[in-house]
Design a protein around this motif. Structure first.
Motif, short mmCIF file in Angstrom:
data_model
loop_
_atom_site.label_atom_id
_atom_site.label_comp_id
_atom_site.label_asym_id
_atom_site.label_seq_id
_atom_site.Cartn_x
_atom_site.Cartn_y
_atom_site.Cartn_z
N PRO A 200 16.13 30.36 20.11
CA PRO A 200 14.99 30.14 21.02
C PRO A 200 13.77 29.56 20.32
O PRO A 200 13.05 28.75 20.90
N LEU A 201 13.52 29.97 19.07
CA LEU A 201 12.39 29.43 18.33
C LEU A 201 12.63 27.96 17.98
O LEU A 201 11.71 27.13 18.06
N ARG A 202 13.85 27.61 17.64
CA ARG A 202 14.15 26.20 17.33
C ARG A 202 13.96 25.34 18.58
O ARG A 202 13.45 24.22 18.51
N ARG A 203 14.37 25.85 19.75
CA ARG A 203 14.16 25.09 20.98
C ARG A 203 12.66 24.96 21.30
O ARG A 203 12.21 23.93 21.80
N LEU A 204 11.89 26.00 21.00
CA LEU A 204 10.44 25.94 21.21
C LEU A 204 9.81 24.89 20.30
O LEU A 204 8.94 24.13 20.73
N ILE A 205 10.24 24.83 19.05
CA ILE A 205 9.73 23.84 18.12
C ILE A 205 10.02 22.44 18.63
O ILE A 205 9.15 21.56 18.62
N GLU A 206 11.25 22.22 19.12
CA GLU A 206 11.61 20.91 19.68
C GLU A 206 10.74 20.57 20.88
O GLU A 206 10.24 19.44 21.01
N TRP A 207 10.58 21.54 21.78
CA TRP A 207 9.79 21.28 23.00
C TRP A 207 8.35 20.96 22.65
O TRP A 207 7.75 20.03 23.21
N THR A 208 7.74 21.73 21.75
CA THR A 208 6.34 21.52 21.38
C THR A 208 6.15 20.15 20.76
O THR A 208 5.19 19.43 21.09
N ALA A 209 7.05 19.77 19.86
CA ALA A 209 6.94 18.45 19.23
C ALA A 209 7.08 17.34 20.26
O ALA A 209 6.34 16.34 20.22
N ASP A 210 7.99 17.51 21.21
CA ASP A 210 8.21 16.49 22.23
C ASP A 210 7.03 16.40 23.19
O ASP A 210 6.51 15.32 23.48
N TYR A 211 6.54 17.56 23.68
CA TYR A 211 5.50 17.57 24.70
C TYR A 211 4.17 17.10 24.14
O TYR A 211 3.43 16.34 24.79
N TYR A 212 3.83 17.54 22.92
CA TYR A 212 2.53 17.21 22.35
C TYR A 212 2.57 16.00 21.43
O TYR A 212 1.60 15.74 20.71
N CYS A 213 3.69 15.26 21.44
CA CYS A 213 3.82 14.03 20.64
C CYS A 213 3.49 14.29 19.18
O CYS A 213 2.71 13.55 18.55
N ALA A 214 4.04 15.37 18.63
CA ALA A 214 3.76 15.78 17.26
C ALA A 214 5.03 15.67 16.42
O ALA A 214 6.14 15.78 16.96
N PRO A 215 4.92 15.46 15.12
CA PRO A 215 6.12 15.44 14.26
C PRO A 215 6.82 16.79 14.28
O PRO A 215 6.17 17.84 14.20
N LEU A 216 8.13 16.76 14.41
CA LEU A 216 8.91 18.00 14.45
C LEU A 216 8.65 18.85 13.20
O LEU A 216 8.53 20.08 13.30
N ALA A 217 8.54 18.21 12.04
CA ALA A 217 8.32 18.96 10.80
C ALA A 217 6.98 19.68 10.81
O ALA A 217 6.86 20.79 10.28
N ALA B 239 10.14 31.38 28.31
CA ALA B 239 11.29 30.77 28.99
C ALA B 239 12.49 30.67 28.05
O ALA B 239 13.62 30.99 28.43
N PHE B 240 12.26 30.23 26.80
CA PHE B 240 13.37 30.11 25.85
C PHE B 240 13.91 31.47 25.42
O PHE B 240 15.11 31.63 25.20
N GLU B 241 13.02 32.47 25.30
CA GLU B 241 13.45 33.81 24.89
C GLU B 241 14.01 34.61 26.06
O GLU B 241 14.60 35.67 25.86
N GLU B 242 13.75 34.13 27.29
CA GLU B 242 14.14 34.84 28.52
C GLU B 242 13.50 36.22 28.58
O GLU B 242 14.16 37.25 28.69
N ILE B 243 12.17 36.22 28.53
CA ILE B 243 11.37 37.45 28.57
C ILE B 243 10.15 37.21 29.47
O ILE B 243 9.78 36.08 29.74
#
Length: 721
Positions: free
Chosen positions: A76-93, A338-342
């Motif tokens: 779930p944390l890896r999916r959050l990192i992907e979503w944040t980078a995609d939504y905010y146009c930021a480098p994944l790293a 949403a990713f953690e389902e909590i």
């Protein structure tokens, strides 16, 4: 698996493939040491199909050097990192780096040597040694950290070690935290609180994604209400994250938490010592940290068993990060849920329009706390028209407000004056030649701070002592302070009410949780008659004897080019008004304004929140502004003005043409020079159906710029300077 794809923590590099050595077992999320040229870098093993990259021949792959002794980052944390980078146009790293934000924690179990006072005295006492012995009473930390606490050099402390005044103590870096007990204390809740708490507790038990807006008036007991679902999560051995907007609020929160659960939660914020960050990070990753209370960066930590997220004061602008990865912690918290389902709880007395729109659409469930706890009444609110009640020459407090202050002082009650402007005066000029003191690094005036005897820039931190003569014309005794800051208001209160004990509460004076705790204790014990404060005092504090709130300049927030100015002004003034009358004594709020008929001021005076939100919602709908449209900003900067201007023009000339998107600019930013860099901005207003992020990536990805040019993207901006 004999090959893996790794995300290395360098934004300039794409994903890299490596060979897995014989005998090594890896899985996605594992943190590994990767060879890169002659050195080693940290990487995270990722699902290859989620990180696009060219397939490298097997014979060219270099083997991983090793696995770091920490649990893998959960999916779930890896999916959050992907979503944040995609939504905010930021480098994944850059986003992934926030999850590995304690370098010491990645090295495995360890002990460290800390030092504490023995009670002994040195053979020769010096002023530095005396200061250190006084400052370090009750402290235990490394020599470097103690030097910072004591304001002395490390050499002074090593001398005290040699003299036997400081002794070394070996400390287990991973010693466990005290356990919170869900049933340590029982709290009497009102019927509204009980109903909301039961709904939230059931959501925690269900273990599914469920976003809630806990909408309660100031003083309604939102904290005690969400303590109950926290208790439910503890009974289920699940972790809880509580996000607070200011570290100054943490001490008051910690005391309330300890009273309820018998132990303090785990803290995470920028003021922690490196050893404290390491200990907290490892406890979070292995699941022994039960409840984490932190600033927005706590959102990306690798929780082992997260069961609930609470965002307190969810409307707060400080949840939006304005540099680096420009994310909004309120929105990212909902996505992590949403990713953690909590369940996720957004608590506020003045919710953001975006949150209310999510309620309207049925995405969030709304829980109401419509009245104050314990029968306390909401304060009465009146406006003071400054065009009719004109303050005296050189004064900023109108007669009705001064009279109200005098009445409270005579009754032994406390007052709060709010002005969202630090320092003594926002501008200092020469009355002889008109010279104005400006920051050499920013296009901003230097603010006079009389407490610290400095002229300071609030944007880059530049400071200089005020000169005795004008730097331009050399005239002595000609420098004039223009306009009020909180220090100047405090001086006026001291002059008009000489017997009043005045405390200035700003980020300058409450710059650590410890100082904030001292302030709270002082006020609660009746040691302060008048608090003069900035937005720091608008939230979280509960002072039963505080019965008067005066807003010195309600129009201040409506000035400038802030597109959310009305909403932000309403939130700030409503929040600070909520500090009055929280106990058994009735409260009163006086709002000084030159525009009493302005919609936001009229709504505050009438106590009609719904009317304000309806009018603001309609205005936003007509303008296609959030939540009905999308905003994004592109910020271009360089140390050379011509370089920044030319790069911004190239970006503007290459703008895409879409019917569902309007692009304005480029134009010099309102703060056109910041920290030595010249800045230009473009603003995008898009319909919600627009492919905003994809369009920006395609647009900017096709352009090259000189090495000195930085191009930043701010999705859903809150700052327009």
């Amino acid at each position: 698996m004999n090959r893996v794809r790794c995300l290395v923590l360098n934004a300039a590099l794409g994903p890299l493939d490596y060979k897995v050595p014989d005998g090594m077992s890896v899985e996605p999320g594992q943190v590994v040491e990767c060879p890169l040229g002659p050195r080693a870098v940290i990487g995270i093993v990722w699902e290859a199909e989620r990180l696009p990259g060219a397939e490298v021949p097997a014979e060219k792959l270099r083997p991983l050097r090793g696995l770091l002794p920490i649990p893998p980052l959960p999916a779930p944390l890896r999916r959050l990192i992907e979503w944040t980078a995609d939504y905010y146009c930021a480098p994944l790293a850059s986003v992934a780096r926030m999850a590995l934000s304690s370098g010491g924690a990645l090295k495995g179990p360890a002990t460290t040597i800390e030092y504490r006072l023995t009670g002994g005295l040195p053979e020769r006492m010096t002023p530095q040694r005396q200061a250190a012995l006084e400052a370090l009473e009750g402290e235990q930390a490394t020599i470097r950290e103690l030097a910072g606490i004591g304001g002395v050099s490390e050499g002074v402390l090593r001398g005290l070690v040699n003299q036997g005044c400081l002794e070394p103590v070996e400390v287990d870096c991973d010693r466990p935290y005290h356990l919170a007990r869900p049933d340590f204390a029982q709290v009497d809740l009102s019927d509204h609180q009980q109903a909301a708490a039961a709904t939230l507790g059931a959501a925690v038990k269900a273990g599914k994604f469920a976003p809630f807006l806990l909408d309660g008036v100031t003083g309604s007991g939102k904290t005690e209400t969400y303590f109950e679902p926290i208790a439910e999560a503890l009974r289920m051995d699940r972790q809880v994250l509580v996000l607070l907007p200011e570290i100054a609020l943490t001490e008051a929160f910690l005391s309330r938490f300890e009273e309820r659960f018998g132990a303090k939660p785990v803290l995470w914020h920028s003021s922690l010592k490196s050893t404290e960050r390491r200990r907290a990070w490892r406890a979070i990753a292995n699941g022994t940290a039960q409840v984490v209370v932190g600033a927005r960066s706590a959102l990306f930590l690798p929780y082992a068993a997260l069961g609930l997220i609470v965002v307190d004061e969810a409307h707060e602008v400080s949840f939006k990060q304005d540099d680096g990865v420009r994310y909004n912690a309120r929105d990212v918290a909902v996505m992590r849920g949403a990713f953690e389902e909590i369940p996720v709880v957004l608590a506020s007395a003045t919710p953001a329009l975006e949150s209310l729109a999510m309620v309207e659409s049925g995405t969030y469930a709304k829980l109401d706390l419509p009245s104050r706890f314990g029968g306390a009444a909401m304060p009465t609110i009146r406006t003071v028209n400054l065009t009719e009640h004109v303050p005296g020459r050189g004064s900023w407090l109108a007669p009705p407000l001064v009279e109200a202050l005098e009445e409270r002082l005579a009754r032994g009650e406390q007052s709060l004056l709010f002005l969202n402007r630090r320092g003594y005066a926002p501008l200092t000029l020469c009355r002889n030649c008109g010279f104005r003191f400006q920051c050499p690094n920013c296009s901003a005036w230097l603010v006079e701070h009389r407490f610290s005897r400095r002229l300071a820039c609030h944007h880059c931190g530049h400071e200089t002592p005020p000169p005795d003569t004008c730097p331009e014309c050399g005239e002595p005794d000609c420098l004039v302070a223009c306009g009020p800051g909180v220090e100047r208001i405090a001086d006026e209160v001291a002059e008009r009410l000489p017997d009043a004990r005045v405390f200035v509460a700003t980020s300058d004076t409450l710059n650590s949780p410890g100082r904030a705790a001292e302030f709270v204790t002082l006020v609660e014990n009746g040691g302060v008659d008048v608090i003069v404060g900035t937005q720091l005092v608008t939230k979280g504090f509960h002072f039963p004897d505080l019965t008067l709130v005066g807003v010195v300049d309600a129009d201040l927030g409506l000035e400038g080019g802030d597109l959310r100015a009305a909403e932000r002004t309403y939130q700030q003034v409503a929040q600070v008004a909520g500090r009055a009358g929280r106990g058994s004594k009735p409260g009163e709020v006086l709002i000084q304004t030159r525009h009493p008929d302005a919609p936001v001021i009229a709504a505050l005076a009438a106590g009609d929140r719904d009317a304000f939100y309806e009018a603001e919602t309609e205005a936003r709908r007509m303008a296609g502004a959030p939540p009905f449209g999308r905003w994004a900003a592109i910020i271009v900067s360089s140390e050379e003005e011509s370089e920044a201007r030319d790069a911004a023009r190239r970006i503007g000339d290459a703008r895409p043409r879409h019917d569902d998107m309007a692009i304005y600019g480029p134009a010099p930013a309102p703060l056109s020079l910041l920290r030595g860099r010249y800045r230009y901005r473009l603003l995008i207003n898009a319909k919600r159906s627009a492919r905003l992020q994809d369009t920006i990536r395609e647009w900017l990805g096709a352009l090259d710029h000189p090495a000195g040019v930085r191009v930043g993207v701010d999705i859903d901006p809150y700052s327009f300077v």
